[in-house]
Design a protein around this motif. Structure first.
Motif, mmCIF file in Angstrom:
data_model
loop_
_atom_site.group_PDB
_atom_site.id
_atom_site.type_symbol
_atom_site.label_atom_id
_atom_site.label_comp_id
_atom_site.label_asym_id
_atom_site.label_seq_id
_atom_site.Cartn_x
_atom_site.Cartn_y
_atom_site.Cartn_z
ATOM 1 N N SER A 171 0.825 -1.206 0.000
ATOM 2 C CA SER A 171 0.000 0.000 0.000
ATOM 3 C C SER A 171 0.861 1.257 0.000
ATOM 4 C CB SER A 171 -0.950 0.008 1.194
ATOM 5 O OG SER A 171 -0.221 -0.087 2.406
ATOM 6 N N ASN A 224 -5.757 2.503 -0.188
ATOM 7 C CA ASN A 224 -4.699 2.007 -1.064
ATOM 8 C C ASN A 224 -3.549 3.000 -1.069
ATOM 9 O OD1 ASN A 224 -5.534 4.140 -2.788
ATOM 10 N ND2 ASN A 224 -7.052 2.779 -3.751
ATOM 11 N N GLN A 225 -2.604 2.792 -1.969
ATOM 12 C CA GLN A 225 -1.417 3.640 -1.996
ATOM 13 C C GLN A 225 -1.787 5.103 -2.274
ATOM 14 O OE1 GLN A 225 1.751 2.145 -4.418
ATOM 15 N NE2 GLN A 225 2.883 4.074 -4.422
ATOM 16 N N ALA A 263 -8.263 -2.473 5.459
ATOM 17 C CA ALA A 263 -7.846 -1.583 4.373
ATOM 18 C C ALA A 263 -8.676 -1.815 3.120
ATOM 19 C CB ALA A 263 -6.362 -1.790 4.075
ATOM 20 N N LYS A 264 -8.971 -3.068 2.812
ATOM 21 C CA LYS A 264 -9.795 -3.387 1.643
ATOM 22 C C LYS A 264 -11.224 -2.916 1.835
ATOM 23 C CE LYS A 264 -6.621 -5.456 -0.819
ATOM 24 N NZ LYS A 264 -6.136 -4.848 -2.088
#
Length: 370
Positions: A64, A361-362, A355-356
Motif C-alpha cells: 500500500s 490504497n497507496q 484496508a480493503k
C-alpha cells in the motif's frame, strides 16, 4: 528511523528468511513429533503453505505504501490508538520471542555441552552479540545470513547419509499408512506459526530492493528450510520411533549424537549445533530489531539505535527470569505458545481486511500524508 537508506536484495531476503525459520525449527522437532507422530512431515509441508499465505497477506498490505515503514502508516488503516495498541502487542511478541529463543538456547547449551557454566554468562554473551548486530542495522544482519547459506544446506542434507544403517527403514511405510487427517491438521495448526512469524517482514519491507519479488523470495526461503528439516524429522522418527522421540526434549540433538561412521567420524554434533546457533542468532536479531523499532516509534524517536543498549539489558534480564527452569519453558512451548502466536501473526491480515473494506490504497494513503 535509520541513518541512511538501507536496501536488502531479494537474494539476501531469501537467505535471511531461510535462517529465520531454520533457527526456530531446531526447537520444533520433539513438539512436532508429539503432535503429529508419523504425520509430522506432512504437517510441516502443510504448515509451510498456510504460513506462506499469511505472509503473502502481510506483503500485500505493505505494498500500500512500499517506501514507508508499516509503523508510520498503519494508523491510517485502524486509527491512531488502535494502531499503537497493535504495534505494542507486535513489538512485545517479537521481544518475547527473542528472549524466548535466547533462554531456550541457553538451557540447551548448559544441559548438553557446558553444565558447569553459569547461565547468566552464556545469556550475556548471546545478548551482546545481538545488541552489536542490531545496532549495525537490518542490512548487515541479512548480509551476515549470506555467509554460510550454501554450507548450511549442504551440511544438513548429508545427515541422512551419515546415519546409514542406524535408521529403521521398515518404518517407512507408516509415513503413508499412518497419516490420519485429524492428526495431520493438528500438526499443521501447531506448526503454522513457526512459519507465519515471517510477518516480521512488515517492519523492514520498505528497506527491500525489487519489492515485487518479495513473496517469491520469502516462500523459497521457507521452503528450503522445510526441504532441510523434512528428512531430518523423518530420520528422527525412523531412528527412535514417534513415541520415544516425543518424550525427548532435544530429539534432534540426540539424532546428531548417534552419528558414527566407521568408528572414525564421531561426535559431530558440535559442528551441526554451531550452524544452528548461527541461525538462532539471525532469528533473534531480526526479532529484536523489530521490537526495538516499535519501541522507538512509541517513544517518538527518529533513530531506533538509541534504544538498542537499553533494550539489550531488558532482553538479558527477561530471558533469565521468564521462567524458573527449562521444563517450564518447554511446557509453554508445547501448550501455550501456539495460541499466543496465532493471534499475533493474524494482525497484518486484519489490517489488510480493514484496508480493503475501507478502500484504502497507496493513493489514499499518499493523499492523507501529503
Amino acid at each position: 528511523m535509520t541513518r541512511h537508506l538501507e536496501r536488502i536484495s531479494q537474494t539476501q531476503l531469501m537467505m535471511g528468511m531461510f535462517f529465520f525459520v531454520f533457527g526456530s525449527h531446531g526447537f520444533l522437532m520433539s513438539p512436532l513429533i508429539e503432535k503429529g507422530s508419523y504425520a509430522a512431515g506432512a504437517g510441516m509441508l502443510l504448515a509451510n503453505i498456510i504460513g506462506g499465505v499469511i505472509v503473502w497477506a502481510a506483503v500485500i498490505l505493505c505494498r500500500s505504501l512500499p517506501s514507508m515503514s508499516f509503523t508510520d502508516y498503519g494508523h491510517l488503516v485502524l486509527g491512531k490508538w488502535l494502531h499503537y495498541l497493535f504495534m505494542a502487542y507486535l513489538g512485545f511478541f517479537f521481544f518475547h520471542l527473542a528472549a524466548f529463543y535466547v533462554r531456550q538456547f541457553n538451557d540447551f547449551i548448559v544441559q548438553t555441552f557446558l553444565p558447569g557454566t553459569p547461565n547468566a554468562m552464556i545469556a550475556f554473551l548471546i545478548t551482546f552479540i545481538i545488541v552489536v548486530a542490531v545496532r549495525a542495522g537490518i542490512e548487515p544482519i541479512f548480509r551476515f545470513a549470506q555467509v554460510f547459506f550454501l554450507f548450511t544446506i549442504f551440511s544438513s542434507l548429508i545427515i541422512p547419509f551419515l546415519l546409514g544403517k542406524d535408521l529403521n527403514f521398515d518404518m517407512s511405510i507408516a509415513f503413508v499408512t499412518h497419516v490420519i487427517k485429524p492428526v495431520l491438521l493438528q500438526s499443521a495448526m501447531y506448526t503454522t506459526p513457526w512459519y507465519a512469524d515471517m510477518v516480521v517482514i512488515v517492519f523492514f519491507y520498505h528497506a527491500l530492493a525489487r519489492q515485487q519479488k518479495t513473496i517469491k523470495s520469502v516462500f523459497v526461503g521457507s521452503l528450503l528450510t522445510t526441504f532441510v528439516f523434512l528428512p531430518f524429522t523423518i530420520n528422527i522418527i525412523m531412528r527412535f520411533g514417534p513415541h520415544f522421540s516425543a518424550e525427548m526434549t532435544y530429539s534432534g540433538h540426540e539424532l546428531l549424537r548417534s552419528i558414527s561412521v566407521a568408528d572414525f567420524l564421531e561426535n559431530v554434533d558440535p559442528f551441526f549445533i554451531s550452524l544452528w546457533f548461527y541461525a538462532v542468532v539471525i532469528k533473534v536479531c531480526i526479532c529484536f530489531y523489530s521490537a526495538t523499532l516499535v519501541a522507538a516509534k512509541v517513544c517518538g524517536l527518529r533513530d531506533y539505535r538509541v534504544l538498542v543498549p537499553a533494550m539489550g539489558f531488558f532482553l538479558f534480564g527477561f530471558s533469565m527470569h521468564m521462567s524458573e527452569n527449562a521444563s517450564e519453558v518447554y511446557h509453554f512451548l508445547l501448550e501455550s505458545w501456539v495460541g499466543y502466536a496465532w493471534i499475533v501473526v493474524l494482525i497484518p491480515v486484519l489490517y489488510l481486511v480493514v484496508a480493503k473494506l475501507r478502500g484504502i490504497n497507496q493513493e489514499t494513503i499518499h493523499n492523507e500524508n501529503y
